[in-house]
Design a protein around this motif. Structure first.
Motif, PDB file in Angstrom:
ATOM      1  N   ASP A   1      25.703  74.587   0.569  1.00 21.16           N
ATOM      2  CA  ASP A   1      27.110  74.965   0.547  1.00 21.16           C
ATOM      3  C   ASP A   1      27.325  75.900  -0.630  1.00 21.16           C
ATOM      4  O   ASP A   1      26.847  75.629  -1.737  1.00 21.16           O
ATOM      5  CB  ASP A   1      28.000  73.730   0.391  1.00 21.16           C
ATOM      6  CG  ASP A   1      27.881  72.781   1.569  1.00 21.16           C
ATOM      7  OD1 ASP A   1      27.911  73.261   2.714  1.00 21.16           O
ATOM      8  OD2 ASP A   1      27.758  71.563   1.330  1.00 21.16           O
ATOM      9  N   MET A   2      28.054  76.979  -0.399  1.00 21.10           N
ATOM     10  CA  MET A   2      28.359  77.899  -1.489  1.00 21.10           C
ATOM     11  C   MET A   2      29.368  77.235  -2.434  1.00 21.10           C
ATOM     12  O   MET A   2      30.234  76.474  -2.004  1.00 21.10           O
ATOM     13  CB  MET A   2      28.952  79.210  -0.950  1.00 21.10           C
ATOM     14  CG  MET A   2      27.981  79.993  -0.067  1.00 21.10           C
ATOM     15  SD  MET A   2      26.421  80.421  -0.877  1.00 21.10           S
ATOM     16  CE  MET A   2      26.992  81.506  -2.174  1.00 21.10           C
ATOM     17  N   ALA A   3      29.250  77.531  -3.729  1.00 23.87           N
ATOM     18  CA  ALA A   3      30.200  77.008  -4.715  1.00 23.87           C
ATOM     19  C   ALA A   3      31.605  77.500  -4.363  1.00 23.87           C
ATOM     20  O   ALA A   3      31.774  78.556  -3.740  1.00 23.87           O
ATOM     21  CB  ALA A   3      29.801  77.457  -6.119  1.00 23.87           C
ATOM     22  N   ASP A   4      32.617  76.748  -4.770  1.00 18.87           N
ATOM     23  CA  ASP A   4      33.997  77.016  -4.380  1.00 18.87           C
ATOM     24  C   ASP A   4      34.531  78.375  -4.809  1.00 18.87           C
ATOM     25  O   ASP A   4      35.489  78.868  -4.237  1.00 18.87           O
ATOM     26  CB  ASP A   4      34.918  75.926  -4.929  1.00 18.87           C
ATOM     27  CG  ASP A   4      34.652  74.581  -4.273  1.00 18.87           C
ATOM     28  OD1 ASP A   4      34.109  74.553  -3.153  1.00 18.87           O
ATOM     29  OD2 ASP A   4      34.993  73.556  -4.889  1.00 18.87           O
ATOM     30  N   TRP A   5      33.949  79.003  -5.817  1.00 19.69           N
ATOM     31  CA  TRP A   5      34.483  80.273  -6.319  1.00 19.69           C
ATOM     32  C   TRP A   5      33.961  81.481  -5.547  1.00 19.69           C
ATOM     33  O   TRP A   5      34.264  82.606  -5.896  1.00 19.69           O
ATOM     34  CB  TRP A   5      34.207  80.452  -7.812  1.00 19.69           C
ATOM     35  CG  TRP A   5      32.899  79.890  -8.255  1.00 19.69           C
ATOM     36  CD1 TRP A   5      31.692  80.511  -8.265  1.00 19.69           C
ATOM     37  CD2 TRP A   5      32.678  78.579  -8.745  1.00 19.69           C
ATOM     38  NE1 TRP A   5      30.729  79.659  -8.718  1.00 19.69           N
ATOM     39  CE2 TRP A   5      31.310  78.458  -9.028  1.00 19.69           C
ATOM     40  CE3 TRP A   5      33.515  77.482  -8.973  1.00 19.69           C
ATOM     41  CZ2 TRP A   5      30.759  77.294  -9.522  1.00 19.69           C
ATOM     42  CZ3 TRP A   5      32.947  76.327  -9.466  1.00 19.69           C
ATOM     43  CH2 TRP A   5      31.583  76.246  -9.742  1.00 19.69           C
ATOM     44  N   TRP A   6      33.195  81.274  -4.499  1.00 24.95           N
ATOM     45  CA  TRP A   6      32.709  82.374  -3.656  1.00 24.95           C
ATOM     46  C   TRP A   6      33.510  82.418  -2.359  1.00 24.95           C
ATOM     47  O   TRP A   6      33.655  81.410  -1.684  1.00 24.95           O
ATOM     48  CB  TRP A   6      31.219  82.200  -3.343  1.00 24.95           C
ATOM     49  CG  TRP A   6      30.374  82.334  -4.559  1.00 24.95           C
ATOM     50  CD1 TRP A   6      29.764  81.334  -5.244  1.00 24.95           C
ATOM     51  CD2 TRP A   6      30.072  83.537  -5.252  1.00 24.95           C
ATOM     52  NE1 TRP A   6      29.099  81.836  -6.328  1.00 24.95           N
ATOM     53  CE2 TRP A   6      29.273  83.199  -6.355  1.00 24.95           C
ATOM     54  CE3 TRP A   6      30.400  84.870  -5.062  1.00 24.95           C
ATOM     55  CZ2 TRP A   6      28.796  84.145  -7.257  1.00 24.95           C
ATOM     56  CZ3 TRP A   6      29.923  85.820  -5.956  1.00 24.95           C
ATOM     57  CH2 TRP A   6      29.127  85.449  -7.042  1.00 24.95           C
ATOM     58  N   GLN A   7      34.000  83.604  -2.016  1.00 26.27           N
ATOM     59  CA  GLN A   7      34.774  83.799  -0.792  1.00 26.27           C
ATOM     60  C   GLN A   7      33.965  84.700   0.143  1.00 26.27           C
ATOM     61  O   GLN A   7      33.564  85.804  -0.231  1.00 26.27           O
ATOM     62  CB  GLN A   7      36.112  84.456  -1.112  1.00 26.27           C
ATOM     63  CG  GLN A   7      36.934  84.789   0.102  1.00 26.27           C
ATOM     64  CD  GLN A   7      38.191  85.566  -0.257  1.00 26.27           C
ATOM     65  OE1 GLN A   7      38.620  85.620  -1.399  1.00 26.27           O
ATOM     66  NE2 GLN A   7      38.775  86.181   0.747  1.00 26.27           N
ATOM     67  N   LEU A   8      33.727  84.214   1.351  1.00 26.09           N
ATOM     68  CA  LEU A   8      32.985  84.987   2.343  1.00 26.09           C
ATOM     69  C   LEU A   8      33.803  86.196   2.769  1.00 26.09           C
ATOM     70  O   LEU A   8      34.992  86.086   3.052  1.00 26.09           O
ATOM     71  CB  LEU A   8      32.680  84.121   3.566  1.00 26.09           C
ATOM     72  CG  LEU A   8      31.936  84.796   4.712  1.00 26.09           C
ATOM     73  CD1 LEU A   8      30.532  85.207   4.290  1.00 26.09           C
ATOM     74  CD2 LEU A   8      31.873  83.865   5.917  1.00 26.09           C
ATOM     75  N   LEU A   9      33.169  87.365   2.791  1.00 31.06           N
ATOM     76  CA  LEU A   9      33.815  88.565   3.324  1.00 31.06           C
ATOM     77  C   LEU A   9      33.500  88.612   4.815  1.00 31.06           C
ATOM     78  O   LEU A   9      32.360  88.875   5.207  1.00 31.06           O
ATOM     79  CB  LEU A   9      33.304  89.827   2.628  1.00 31.06           C
ATOM     80  CG  LEU A   9      33.651  89.983   1.155  1.00 31.06           C
ATOM     81  CD1 LEU A   9      33.080  91.286   0.612  1.00 31.06           C
ATOM     82  CD2 LEU A   9      35.148  89.941   0.936  1.00 31.06           C
TER      83      LEU A   9
END
Length: 147
Positions: free
Chosen positions: A60-68
């Motif tokens: 799971d990506m850390a919460d501070w990364w937003q998928l484009l």
């Protein structure tokens, strides 16, 4: 047979190879390290190239990364943007990439001579934020010549 992995945090690692066992999770601590300051505001991007992991390897990506959405990176991976602008006040940061520093190995992992090798690679990009442009997707695509 169950086993344990111990995370070595003493030295940054460029690449790792593991003997994986179904159901045994792996501690991983991929980070982006920014040293110094940027003269102008910039966006930090992360491209994740996930090869042949199928349903056997999860993270799971850390919460501070937003998928484009609808963006593929130059290496064929998914692209994320850091949720804060990196600017002149930012120096000496280490940013965690995956939540819980863990890669989950599922029971579906196949060990055989015919199994395709798999990998997870991370590519970071720090791109200047042009005046008047705030669309992270447009900046990424234009800077890397992507359509």
């Amino acid at each position: 047979e169950m086993g344990d992995y111990v995370l070595d945090t003493t030295t940054p690692v460029q690449t790792n190879q593991y003997v994986l066992m179904p159901g045994v999770d792996i501690p991983k601590d991929p980070t982006i390290k920014i040293t110094g300051k940027t003269a102008l505001p910039a966006y930090l991007y992360l491209e994740v190239v996930d090869t042949n992991t199928d349903s056997a390897i999860k993270y799971d990506m850390a919460d501070w990364w937003q998928l484009l959405a609808c963006v593929t990176g130059p290496n064929g991976g998914k692209v994320y943007v850091y949720n804060e602008t990196v600017d002149g006040s930012t120096a000496n940061m280490e940013i965690q990439l995956i939540k819980g520093n863990t890669v989950y190995v599922g029971q579906a992992l196949v060990h055989s001579a015919a199994a395709k090798p798999f990998s997870i690679k991370f590519h970071a990009y720090l791109l200047q934020k042009p005046d008047g442009t705030t669309n992270e997707t447009t900046i990424f695509k234009n800077a890397l010549g992507l359509s």
